[in-house]
Design a protein around this motif. Structure first.
Motif, PDB file in Angstrom:
ATOM      1  N   GLY A 151      46.648  34.410  51.730  1.00 50.15           N
ATOM      2  CA  GLY A 151      46.197  35.495  50.864  1.00 50.15           C
ATOM      3  C   GLY A 151      46.379  35.131  49.403  1.00 50.15           C
ATOM      4  N   SER A 152      45.988  36.041  48.529  1.00 51.41           N
ATOM      5  CA  SER A 152      46.107  35.764  47.093  1.00 51.41           C
ATOM      6  C   SER A 152      46.463  37.035  46.334  1.00 51.41           C
ATOM      7  CB  SER A 152      44.800  35.180  46.538  1.00 51.41           C
ATOM      8  OG  SER A 152      43.714  36.076  46.754  1.00 51.41           O
ATOM      9  N   ILE A 153      47.092  36.843  45.179  1.00 53.01           N
ATOM     10  CA  ILE A 153      47.422  37.936  44.265  1.00 53.01           C
ATOM     11  C   ILE A 153      47.081  37.484  42.843  1.00 53.01           C
ATOM     12  CG2 ILE A 153      49.268  39.363  43.297  1.00 53.01           C
ATOM     13  CD1 ILE A 153      50.701  39.288  45.909  1.00 53.01           C
ATOM     14  N   GLY A 154      46.462  38.387  42.079  1.00 51.36           N
ATOM     15  CA  GLY A 154      46.140  38.038  40.698  1.00 51.36           C
ATOM     16  C   GLY A 154      44.922  38.819  40.211  1.00 51.36           C
ATOM     17  N   PRO A 155      44.228  38.373  39.169  1.00 47.40           N
ATOM     18  CA  PRO A 155      44.551  37.155  38.413  1.00 47.40           C
ATOM     19  C   PRO A 155      45.739  37.323  37.463  1.00 47.40           C
ATOM     20  CG  PRO A 155      42.669  38.266  37.445  1.00 47.40           C
ATOM     21  CD  PRO A 155      43.013  39.032  38.679  1.00 47.40           C
ATOM     22  N   TRP A 156      46.009  38.588  37.112  1.00 45.83           N
ATOM     23  CA  TRP A 156      47.086  38.898  36.178  1.00 45.83           C
ATOM     24  C   TRP A 156      47.618  40.276  36.485  1.00 45.83           C
ATOM     25  CZ3 TRP A 156      42.532  37.001  33.456  1.00 45.83           C
ATOM     26  CH2 TRP A 156      41.481  37.915  33.471  1.00 45.83           C
ATOM     27  N   MET A 157      48.676  40.676  35.804  1.00 41.05           N
ATOM     28  CA  MET A 157      49.165  42.045  35.860  1.00 41.05           C
ATOM     29  C   MET A 157      48.698  42.773  34.611  1.00 41.05           C
ATOM     30  SD  MET A 157      53.040  43.638  35.878  1.00 41.05           S
ATOM     31  CE  MET A 157      53.190  43.845  34.094  1.00 41.05           C
ATOM     32  N   VAL A 158      47.991  43.890  34.802  1.00 41.77           N
ATOM     33  CA  VAL A 158      47.612  44.763  33.691  1.00 41.77           C
ATOM     34  C   VAL A 158      48.698  45.819  33.544  1.00 41.77           C
ATOM     35  CG1 VAL A 158      45.913  46.423  32.845  1.00 41.77           C
ATOM     36  CG2 VAL A 158      45.158  44.377  34.082  1.00 41.77           C
ATOM     37  N   THR A 159      49.280  45.931  32.364  1.00 40.94           N
ATOM     38  CA  THR A 159      50.379  46.871  32.182  1.00 40.94           C
ATOM     39  C   THR A 159      49.902  48.311  32.369  1.00 40.94           C
ATOM     40  OG1 THR A 159      50.035  46.760  29.784  1.00 40.94           O
ATOM     41  CG2 THR A 159      51.788  45.381  30.725  1.00 40.94           C
ATOM     42  N   ALA A 160      50.822  49.148  32.831  1.00 41.01           N
ATOM     43  CA  ALA A 160      50.481  50.501  33.250  1.00 41.01           C
ATOM     44  C   ALA A 160      49.887  51.342  32.131  1.00 41.01           C
ATOM     45  CB  ALA A 160      51.713  51.184  33.832  1.00 41.01           C
ATOM     46  N   ASP A 161      50.239  51.050  30.884  1.00 38.59           N
ATOM     47  CA  ASP A 161      49.709  51.840  29.782  1.00 38.59           C
ATOM     48  C   ASP A 161      48.216  51.644  29.570  1.00 38.59           C
ATOM     49  OD1 ASP A 161      50.730  49.172  28.894  1.00 38.59           O
ATOM     50  OD2 ASP A 161      49.766  49.752  27.025  1.00 38.59           O
ATOM     51  N   GLU A 162      47.633  50.627  30.206  1.00 40.70           N
ATOM     52  CA  GLU A 162      46.211  50.340  30.058  1.00 40.70           C
ATOM     53  C   GLU A 162      45.342  51.166  31.000  1.00 40.70           C
ATOM     54  OE1 GLU A 162      44.770  48.202  27.902  1.00 40.70           O
ATOM     55  OE2 GLU A 162      46.660  47.550  27.003  1.00 40.70           O
ATOM     56  N   ILE A 163      45.953  51.796  32.029  1.00 42.13           N
ATOM     57  CA  ILE A 163      45.195  52.526  33.049  1.00 42.13           C
ATOM     58  C   ILE A 163      45.783  53.921  33.195  1.00 42.13           C
ATOM     59  CG2 ILE A 163      44.504  52.584  35.480  1.00 42.13           C
ATOM     60  CD1 ILE A 163      44.733  49.524  35.507  1.00 42.13           C
ATOM     61  N   ALA A 164      44.966  54.932  33.028  1.00 45.28           N
ATOM     62  CA  ALA A 164      45.437  56.310  33.163  1.00 45.28           C
ATOM     63  C   ALA A 164      45.958  56.544  34.571  1.00 45.28           C
ATOM     64  CB  ALA A 164      44.313  57.286  32.841  1.00 45.28           C
ATOM     65  N   TYR A 165      47.207  56.960  34.664  1.00 49.39           N
ATOM     66  CA  TYR A 165      47.824  57.148  35.977  1.00 49.39           C
ATOM     67  C   TYR A 165      47.079  58.237  36.750  1.00 49.39           C
ATOM     68  CZ  TYR A 165      51.293  58.001  39.601  1.00 49.39           C
ATOM     69  OH  TYR A 165      51.914  58.148  40.811  1.00 49.39           O
ATOM     70  N   GLU A 187      35.743  37.598  46.391  1.00 48.12           N
ATOM     71  CA  GLU A 187      36.122  38.217  45.122  1.00 48.12           C
ATOM     72  C   GLU A 187      36.516  39.669  45.352  1.00 48.12           C
ATOM     73  OE1 GLU A 187      33.079  37.676  42.179  1.00 48.12           O
ATOM     74  OE2 GLU A 187      33.738  35.611  41.771  1.00 48.12           O
ATOM     75  N   VAL A 188      37.634  40.058  44.741  1.00 48.72           N
ATOM     76  CA  VAL A 188      38.112  41.443  44.767  1.00 48.72           C
ATOM     77  C   VAL A 188      38.096  41.929  43.327  1.00 48.72           C
ATOM     78  CG1 VAL A 188      40.009  42.988  45.382  1.00 48.72           C
ATOM     79  CG2 VAL A 188      39.598  40.908  46.742  1.00 48.72           C
ATOM     80  N   THR A 189      37.409  43.050  43.080  1.00 50.56           N
ATOM     81  CA  THR A 189      37.217  43.528  41.711  1.00 50.56           C
ATOM     82  C   THR A 189      37.602  44.985  41.562  1.00 50.56           C
ATOM     83  OG1 THR A 189      35.392  41.972  41.321  1.00 50.56           O
ATOM     84  CG2 THR A 189      35.544  43.887  39.862  1.00 50.56           C
ATOM     85  N   ILE A 248      41.131  46.326  36.102  1.00 51.16           N
ATOM     86  CA  ILE A 248      42.118  45.260  36.287  1.00 51.16           C
ATOM     87  C   ILE A 248      41.489  43.881  36.097  1.00 51.16           C
ATOM     88  CG2 ILE A 248      43.779  44.206  37.878  1.00 51.16           C
ATOM     89  CD1 ILE A 248      44.034  46.987  39.221  1.00 51.16           C
ATOM     90  N   GLY A 249      40.372  43.620  36.759  1.00 55.00           N
ATOM     91  CA  GLY A 249      39.718  42.328  36.670  1.00 55.00           C
ATOM     92  C   GLY A 249      39.175  41.907  38.016  1.00 55.00           C
ATOM     93  N   THR A 250      38.983  40.610  38.190  1.00 56.91           N
ATOM     94  CA  THR A 250      38.460  40.059  39.433  1.00 56.91           C
ATOM     95  C   THR A 250      39.374  38.945  39.933  1.00 56.91           C
ATOM     96  OG1 THR A 250      36.146  40.596  38.935  1.00 56.91           O
ATOM     97  CG2 THR A 250      36.542  38.836  40.521  1.00 56.91           C
ATOM     98  N   LEU A 251      39.734  39.026  41.190  1.00 56.47           N
ATOM     99  CA  LEU A 251      40.513  37.991  41.880  1.00 56.47           C
ATOM    100  C   LEU A 251      39.550  37.179  42.720  1.00 56.47           C
ATOM    101  CD1 LEU A 251      43.185  36.709  42.893  1.00 56.47           C
ATOM    102  CD2 LEU A 251      43.315  38.568  44.566  1.00 56.47           C
ATOM    103  N   SER A 252      39.434  35.908  42.443  1.00 60.41           N
ATOM    104  CA  SER A 252      38.453  35.056  43.114  1.00 60.41           C
ATOM    105  C   SER A 252      39.142  33.862  43.766  1.00 60.41           C
ATOM    106  CB  SER A 252      37.409  34.574  42.103  1.00 60.41           C
ATOM    107  OG  SER A 252      36.428  33.784  42.717  1.00 60.41           O
ATOM    108  N   ASN A 253      38.783  33.615  45.028  1.00 58.26           N
ATOM    109  CA  ASN A 253      39.352  32.475  45.771  1.00 58.26           C
ATOM    110  C   ASN A 253      38.330  31.915  46.734  1.00 58.26           C
ATOM    111  OD1 ASN A 253      41.736  34.615  45.431  1.00 58.26           O
ATOM    112  ND2 ASN A 253      42.615  32.567  45.317  1.00 58.26           N
ATOM    113  N   GLY A 254      38.335  30.599  46.866  1.00 50.10           N
ATOM    114  CA  GLY A 254      37.560  29.948  47.902  1.00 50.10           C
ATOM    115  C   GLY A 254      38.369  29.843  49.189  1.00 50.10           C
TER     116      GLY A 254
END
Length: 285
Positions: A183-197, A268-270, A274-280
């Motif tokens: 499995g995979s985790i990423g691409p980064w962590m977006v801090t909680a203040d960037e997304i309305a809870y 790809e998970v989007t 947050i962004g996009t997590l991409s893996n082959g």
């Protein structure tokens, strides 16, 4: 902030993503060697201040992205947590009263861009796109309405699963959920203040560009607040711990015939916020 853990010319580090580049934080805050140390010290504001108006040290394309938090004490995963996923089982069961849960090991995950490994023991490698909560403050026996203050940020997971190994025993799924690099985790962590809870987040999983999963957290059976309240009843969550919150309908196992991942596939998970997590996908030995 978007925070990454990385390897650059063999050297591990962590930093802040700025545009298409990364500000290397260890030279600026030398007492911290990892994002996990920052979270344990409650020092995200220090990172924010130290990275403000700083030019990137290198380009994102020049580093190897690792899972955002390296070495967490716990990675807890929630099963069957979207309403239509429960219906997908077609067993006429009611919505569960409590979450289904299991642990995964850090070694079962890779970062953005690294290949998912299909093991020689099985061809049934499956994908599961999920949103991940990263804990920023220790919590034990908290109430659901206290959850927000304990979440440091959000990331994404492809909770790769070896389906036939889920059925090796009567009451657990541990084997099929913990093959190395599945499995995979990423691409980064977006801090909680960037997304309305509490804002509904749309999650989309594609395989080779084909949409396989498309749902929103408005359809969660157990929302983020409930999960933290429930989990902290029996275990103390520590900074850096991750809660993988469940996958929508549309995993490969649910097609007829099943659509297992194979070498050469791109997953790809989007989540837009947050962004996009991409893996082959590659075969492993």
């Amino acid at each position: 902030m978007r925070l990454v853990s990385f390897r650059h010319h063999g050297r591990p580090g962590f930093g802040v993503v700025t545009g298409d580049g990364v500000v290397d934080m260890h030279p600026r805050l030398p007492r911290y060697h990892s994002l996990l140390e920052v979270l344990r010290d409650g020092a995200l504001d220090e990172v924010r201040a130290a990275s403000a108006d700083v030019r990137p040290d290198f380009a994102l394309m020049d580093i190897e992205l690792l899972p955002p938090v390296i070495g967490p004490e716990k990675i807890l995963c929630i099963g069957v947590n979207y309403a239509n996923r429960n219906e997908e089982y077609k067993d006429a069961s009611e919505k569960p009263k409590y979450p289904s849960m299991f642990f995964r090991t850090p070694g079962s995950f890779v970062g953005y861009g690294a290949p998912l490994i299909r093991p020689p023991e099985s061809e049934q490698l499956d994908y599961e796109g999920e949103i991940v909560l990263v804990i920023g403050k220790e919590c034990h026996r908290i109430k659901a309405d206290q959850a927000q203050e304990h979440i440091a940020g959000y990331t994404l997971c492809n909770e790769g699963t070896i389906r036939d190994w889920l059925r090796h025993a009567k009451f657990n799924v541990t084997q099929g959920k913990n093959f190395d690099r599945s499995g995979s985790i990423g691409p980064w962590m977006v801090t909680a203040d960037e997304i309305a809870y509490g804002k509904p987040l749309r999650i989309v999983t594609t395989v080779n560009g084909e949409v396989r999963q498309d749902d929103t957290t408005a359809n969660l059976i157990f929302d983020f607040g409930y999960l933290l309240s429930y989990i902290t009843t029996f275990t103390t969550l520590k900074p850096g711990d991750m809660i993988v919150t469940g996958t929508p309908t549309g995993a490969g196992a649910r097609f007829d015939p099943p659509k297992w991942l194979k070498p050469g596939d791109q997953v790809e998970v989007t989540v837009d916020e947050i962004g996009t997590l991409s893996n082959g996908v590659e075969d492993g030995l």
